[in-house]
Design a protein around this motif. Structure first.
Motif, PDB file in Angstrom:
ATOM      1  N   ASN A  91     -66.946  -3.429 -23.236  1.00 51.12           N
ATOM      2  CA  ASN A  91     -67.400  -4.628 -22.540  1.00 51.12           C
ATOM      3  C   ASN A  91     -68.863  -4.443 -22.162  1.00 51.12           C
ATOM      4  OD1 ASN A  91     -67.397  -7.103 -21.191  1.00 51.12           O
ATOM      5  ND2 ASN A  91     -66.849  -6.136 -19.235  1.00 51.12           N
ATOM      6  N   ASP A 125     -72.747  -5.885 -20.666  1.00 50.38           N
ATOM      7  CA  ASP A 125     -73.265  -6.774 -19.634  1.00 50.38           C
ATOM      8  C   ASP A 125     -73.498  -8.141 -20.248  1.00 50.38           C
ATOM      9  OD1 ASP A 125     -76.215  -7.046 -20.501  1.00 50.38           O
ATOM     10  OD2 ASP A 125     -75.928  -4.863 -20.429  1.00 50.38           O
ATOM     11  N   THR A 126     -73.598  -9.152 -19.401  1.00 46.21           N
ATOM     12  CA  THR A 126     -73.651 -10.538 -19.872  1.00 46.21           C
ATOM     13  C   THR A 126     -74.836 -10.780 -20.805  1.00 46.21           C
ATOM     14  OG1 THR A 126     -72.623 -11.276 -17.806  1.00 46.21           O
ATOM     15  CG2 THR A 126     -73.726 -12.949 -19.131  1.00 46.21           C
ATOM     16  N   TRP A 143     -74.044  -9.345 -24.235  1.00 49.13           N
ATOM     17  CA  TRP A 143     -73.059 -10.189 -24.920  1.00 49.13           C
ATOM     18  C   TRP A 143     -73.713 -11.441 -25.487  1.00 49.13           C
ATOM     19  CZ3 TRP A 143     -68.994  -8.921 -27.216  1.00 49.13           C
ATOM     20  CH2 TRP A 143     -67.986  -8.080 -26.683  1.00 49.13           C
ATOM     21  N   LYS A 144     -74.626 -12.046 -24.728  1.00 51.43           N
ATOM     22  CA  LYS A 144     -75.271 -13.273 -25.214  1.00 51.43           C
ATOM     23  C   LYS A 144     -76.177 -12.990 -26.409  1.00 51.43           C
ATOM     24  CE  LYS A 144     -75.057 -15.956 -20.927  1.00 51.43           C
ATOM     25  NZ  LYS A 144     -74.470 -17.168 -21.535  1.00 51.43           N
ATOM     26  N   MET A 186     -63.523 -10.816 -18.548  1.00 50.27           N
ATOM     27  CA  MET A 186     -64.569 -11.684 -19.104  1.00 50.27           C
ATOM     28  C   MET A 186     -64.232 -13.134 -18.771  1.00 50.27           C
ATOM     29  SD  MET A 186     -65.781 -12.146 -23.084  1.00 50.27           S
ATOM     30  CE  MET A 186     -66.602 -10.562 -23.119  1.00 50.27           C
ATOM     31  N   ASN A 187     -65.265 -13.904 -18.372  1.00 50.90           N
ATOM     32  CA  ASN A 187     -65.003 -15.304 -18.063  1.00 50.90           C
ATOM     33  C   ASN A 187     -64.875 -16.125 -19.348  1.00 50.90           C
ATOM     34  OD1 ASN A 187     -67.635 -16.536 -18.819  1.00 50.90           O
ATOM     35  ND2 ASN A 187     -68.386 -15.249 -17.151  1.00 50.90           N
ATOM     36  N   LEU A 210     -68.074 -17.344 -21.462  1.00 49.92           N
ATOM     37  CA  LEU A 210     -68.717 -16.299 -22.252  1.00 49.92           C
ATOM     38  C   LEU A 210     -67.861 -15.964 -23.475  1.00 49.92           C
ATOM     39  CD1 LEU A 210     -70.987 -14.279 -22.645  1.00 49.92           C
ATOM     40  CD2 LEU A 210     -69.748 -12.682 -21.148  1.00 49.92           C
ATOM     41  N   ASP A 226     -78.378 -10.788 -15.335  1.00 48.56           N
ATOM     42  CA  ASP A 226     -77.839 -10.566 -16.675  1.00 48.56           C
ATOM     43  C   ASP A 226     -77.525  -9.114 -16.920  1.00 48.56           C
ATOM     44  OD1 ASP A 226     -79.815 -13.132 -18.281  1.00 48.56           O
ATOM     45  OD2 ASP A 226     -77.769 -13.193 -17.497  1.00 48.56           O
ATOM     46  N   PRO A 252     -70.041  -8.224 -15.574  1.00 50.41           N
ATOM     47  CA  PRO A 252     -69.409  -9.522 -15.349  1.00 50.41           C
ATOM     48  C   PRO A 252     -68.396  -9.420 -14.208  1.00 50.41           C
ATOM     49  CG  PRO A 252     -69.340  -8.893 -17.664  1.00 50.41           C
ATOM     50  CD  PRO A 252     -69.827  -7.714 -16.899  1.00 50.41           C
TER      51      PRO A 252
END
Length: 856
Positions: A596, A598-599, A602-603, A637-638, A641, A823, A827
């Motif tokens: 997993n 960080d946001t 992931w983006k 994870m939301n 995302l 960011d 998450p």
């Protein structure tokens, strides 16, 4: 004391096999040899049965034994005698007591048995009995009907633990081993009695001769020293076909009805290729087993091969026959895997070896045989002619890892090492697949770490040097280090392959690594922290020794991304030049863990997947897709995302990625998962995946390509499209079945199971007409899936509609030149709607505005 008994047993048996080194067993009487004389009567009308006389040679393992306790169930005991030399020492006033309810036969003696360690005396227990045989395959010995110029029947056995007692009186301890000597009568043709010309046991035939009334008596040589679950017996009018290995005298013989022998060519040719691959892999001109490998096709539902058997195997008929118009690609894959796995078990060690090889930890043997089965299957499917050009298991490796991970997260799942000296047949059914797939996955992780060539050379060298001896997990790991640890193949922190294996075998479950990239410094700092993964509870600290490999998006100034060699225990931080790009852990997806990020990272990954997904290799894409579903299901994870990352799937053409996505989608149905799924959210996910799978379905639904990979991919896509209620798919399958019913065309075997699922949804009475064995297997599987889906929908709450419906993500990926402090943070676990971070206030205002407008 047991060592003395074992030494004595070696002197009285007629084989050269040696005894397993184990602690003293809690039986006062120990079997040395079973001699069985069987007279089967296969009746055309009424119940079939057999008469049997068994002589058990035993020794006393304790002093003052006056009661002999045997296991026996559903047997008609007629006479019992116990002989010392020629003298019967049974108590004539109370000779025996048979308790059919508990399955025990108690024999009472008029004088105590003398302990063998002192007297060197052995005794013979002689029992005559008869047994009514029925069609229940779970009762040890059973009868099965088959068609071959009329209805006929066969006798067969499946003597897994606690089943031998249904066959003959015995000492049913799975660790007791003895010699078996069979004598079988072939009954002549008589009115009402079926003649049989095929008799198979676990030993080679020695002689046969006729006696009065035209009975044919077949004498078999004494078997090697085996446990009860390795004993087998078969009696029928079957014919056979056979193949032999190229460089040894290994032979596979498949037995079945004469009118179906042509359908066994596929499995025979496959078996021959796997045998030849095993011999080439071993690099030693040594047969797998002494004598042929007999495989019997039984027209009943059996669960694979007998794990511990080597020369008399049974399996369900449709796992051995290949009929193109009925055999689906999934059934073909299943039958090839099962045979490859069984041949690997035999090669790794069996009682029929000239020099017997034994494994202390049979769960470990199961994992190695599973790994090798996938290894040989990969070469077979790719058409590899020689292992000098071997191909890594890749796709199969990811499949077995996804299977293991889907089961391995629960808190009650034990560590592999807890099975310790457990026999393979004693592994509980609920853990059998997990043990096989998880052990194989961990071996795959180590193979990718130390290098495929080094791993395979070390493995085969170790097996070859242990022939005729014991194999233990500890010894294997020591030798693996010896053969693979070099300056370039040792981890930076001093860890070795054995330390990694030891870490994973001693801990249950698997970890998730949280990756946090600190981008406000040059070079960037990459923080790694592991937690134990679970769908139903908060993360907990874990201490797996994890081999780390990674790749980066912009590798111009990468420090160590080509072959990073370090492990992490709990936390780890290292420096790397990411140059504004992403970092992806677990190169080739071989590590048995999830990741997993960080946001912000992931983006960045989502942006690359949307714009140029082929720049990331398919195994890593597949793993990330599966991880996203798992992380969402676990509440880590939301939702927004997860949707943004998966948004690219409508461009995905890789079968392995879609296979991973399909198995990942099933993870959100995990009972009690922290995503708090409800019916509305599940419907949203279905609609989202409909939009993603529709382009692929439209592309391949009408293809006629018959390559195995294409057939399997088409089968998976059609099955998933119907699972998410893609209407064109549902309509097409209903139409296909209508055409099949009206004899317009046959039902495609690759989509047959999915077709049955669709029909079951609208007609609970579907499937009452006759089916063949292939169709029955798909029918049962379809019923199981429908029940599971209904149970899932029944258990989850209704929930409430989400105003912002789940649609394809339109969120722009971050520009690598702009960074936000939030960011880089981990998450947060969402509070509502299964992890979907909701913009609650604007939604409420919009709803109020809508209500006011309506009131006006």
């Amino acid at each position: 004391m047991f060592l003395k008994v074992a030494l004595a047993l070696c002197l009285v048996t007629s084989t050269t096999a040696f005894f397993i080194e184990e602690e003293c067993l809690n039986y006062t009487v120990y079997p040395v040899q079973y001699e069985l004389t069987i007279i089967p009567y296969v009746l055309y009308e009424g119940r079939s049965y057999y008469d049997c006389e068994t002589i058990i040679t035993v020794i006393a393992n304790a002093p003052n034994v006056q009661i002999i306790e045997l296991d026996a169930k559903d047997l008609d005991i007629k006479t019992v005698n116990v002989y010392y030399n020629d003298r019967d020492i049974i108590n004539k006033f109370r000779p025996f007591e048979y308790n059919g309810k508990v399955g025990k036969l108690y024999i009472y003696l008029r004088e105590a048995l003398q302990q063998y360690s002192i007297s060197k005396i052995q005794y013979n227990i002689k029992i005559s009995f008869s047994k009514q045989v029925e069609s229940d395959s779970s009762s040890g010995i059973f009868i099965a009907p088959y068609e071959d110029g009329g209805t006929k029947h066969l006798f067969a056995t499946r003597l897994s633990p606690n089943k031998a007692r249904y066959f003959f009186p015995c000492f049913e301890n799975p660790r007791f081993e003895a010699v078996f000597k069979f004598r079988v009568y072939q009954v002549p043709n008589r009115k009402g009695v079926q003649y049989a010309n095929t008799s198979l046991v676990i030993a080679k035939e020695q002689t046969r001769h006729k006696v009065r009334d035209d009975y044919v008596i077949i004498e078999y040589i004494p078997s090697s020293q085996v446990a009860l679950h390795q004993v087998g017996f078969h009696y029928s009018q079957f014919g056979f076909r056979q193949v032999s290995a190229k460089n040894t005298n290994d032979t596979i013989i498949v037995w079945g009805p004469n009118n179906k022998l042509k359908y066994y060519d596929f499995i025979l040719i496959f078996g021959e290729k796997i045998m030849n691959m095993i011999h080439e892999y071993a690099s030693v001109n040594r047969p797998l087993v002494y004598g042929p490998i007999n495989i019997v096709a039984v027209p009943l539902r059996l669960d694979g091969y007998e794990v511990g058997s080597w020369n008399l195997l049974t399996n369900r008929e449709n796992r051995l026959t290949y009929i193109p118009e009925f055999t689906s690609i999934k059934q073909e894959e299943h039958m090839t895997f099962e045979l490859a796995q069984q041949l690997c078990r035999i090669w790794l060690g069996n009682p029929g070896e000239i020099e017997r090889t034994r494994w202390y930890e049979e769960w470990f043997k199961e994992g190695v045989s599973t790994y090798l089965a996938y290894y040989f299957l990969t070469q077979y499917e790719q058409g590899i002619q020689t292992l000098r050009h071997r191909i890594p298991i890749g796709i199969h490796g990811l499949q077995m890892k996804n299977i293991a991970m889907s089961q391995d997260w629960h808190h009650s799942t034990p560590a592999l090492i807890t099975f310790n000296r457990t026999l393979a047949v004693e592994i509980p059914a609920r853990y059998k697949e997990l043990v096989q797939m998880k052990t194989a996955s961990i071996l795959w992780m180590i193979e990718n770490w130390i290098g495929s060539d080094k791993f395979h050379m070390a493995l085969v060298r170790y097996i070859n040097t242990r022939r005729g001896h014991y194999i233990s997990l500890k010894d294997f790991m020591t030798n693996l280090d010896h053969d693979t640890v070099e300056c370039l193949h040792q981890f930076f922190n001093g860890s070795t392959a054995s330390k990694v294996l030891d870490s994973w075998f001693h801990q249950p479950g698997y970890p998730v690594i949280h990756v946090n990239v600190l981008r406000d410094r040059t070079p960037n700092a990459v923080q790694l922290k592991q937690h134990k993964f679970s769908f139903v509870r908060e993360d907990r600290d874990s201490h797996y020794l994890i081999p780390i490999s990674y790749m980066v998006q912009n590798n111009q100034n990468c420090f160590n991304c080509y072959q990073p060699r370090f492990t992490i225990d709990q936390t780890y931080t290292f420096e790397e030049n990411l140059n504004g790009g992403w970092i992806i852990l677990n190169t080739n997806a071989s590590g048995y863990y999830r990741v997993n990020y960080d946001t912000f990272t992931w983006k960045l990954i989502a942006k690359t997947l949307k714009e140029a997904h082929l720049s990331i290799n398919e195994l890593n894409r597949a793993q990330m897709v599966n991880d996203v579903f798992a992380l969402y299901a676990a509440g880590v994870m939301n939702q927004s995302l997860a949707v943004e990352i998966l948004d690219y799937l409508d461009q995905e053409l890789s079968p392995v990625v879609w296979d991973s996505a399909i198995s990942g989608f099933d993870l959100i149905k995990t009972p009690g998962a922290s995503c708090n799924i409800n019916k509305y959210l599940y419907k949203d996910w279905q609609e989202f995946m409909q939009a993603k799978v529709a382009p692929m379905y439209n592309q391949i639904a009408t293809e006629i390509e018959q390559q195995s990979v294409s057939r399997m991919f088409r089968s998976h896509i059609i099955s998933f499209a119907c699972a998410v209620d893609l209407q064109p798919c549902l309509n097409q399958l209903r139409q296909s079945y209508d055409n099949y019913i009206h004899r317009k065309h046959r039902l495609d075997p690759d989509t047959r199971e999915t077709c049955y699922e669709v029909l079951y949804r609208s007609d609970a009475n579907f499937g009452r007409q006759g089916f063949n064995a292939f169709e029955v297997e798909d029918k049962v599987s379809a019923e199981r899936k429908i029940r599971k889906e209904k149970q899932f929908l029944y258990q989850i709450p209704m929930g409430s509609p989400v105003l912002d419906r789940l649609v394809m993500s339109t969120t722009n990926a971050p520009d690598s030149t702009t960074e936000k402090k939030e960011d880089t943070e981990q998450p947060t676990v969402p509070a509502t709607h299964g992890g979907a971070t909701q913009n609650f206030a604007p939604n409420v205002l919009a709803l109020l505005f809508f209500i006011l407008c309506s009131m006006r």
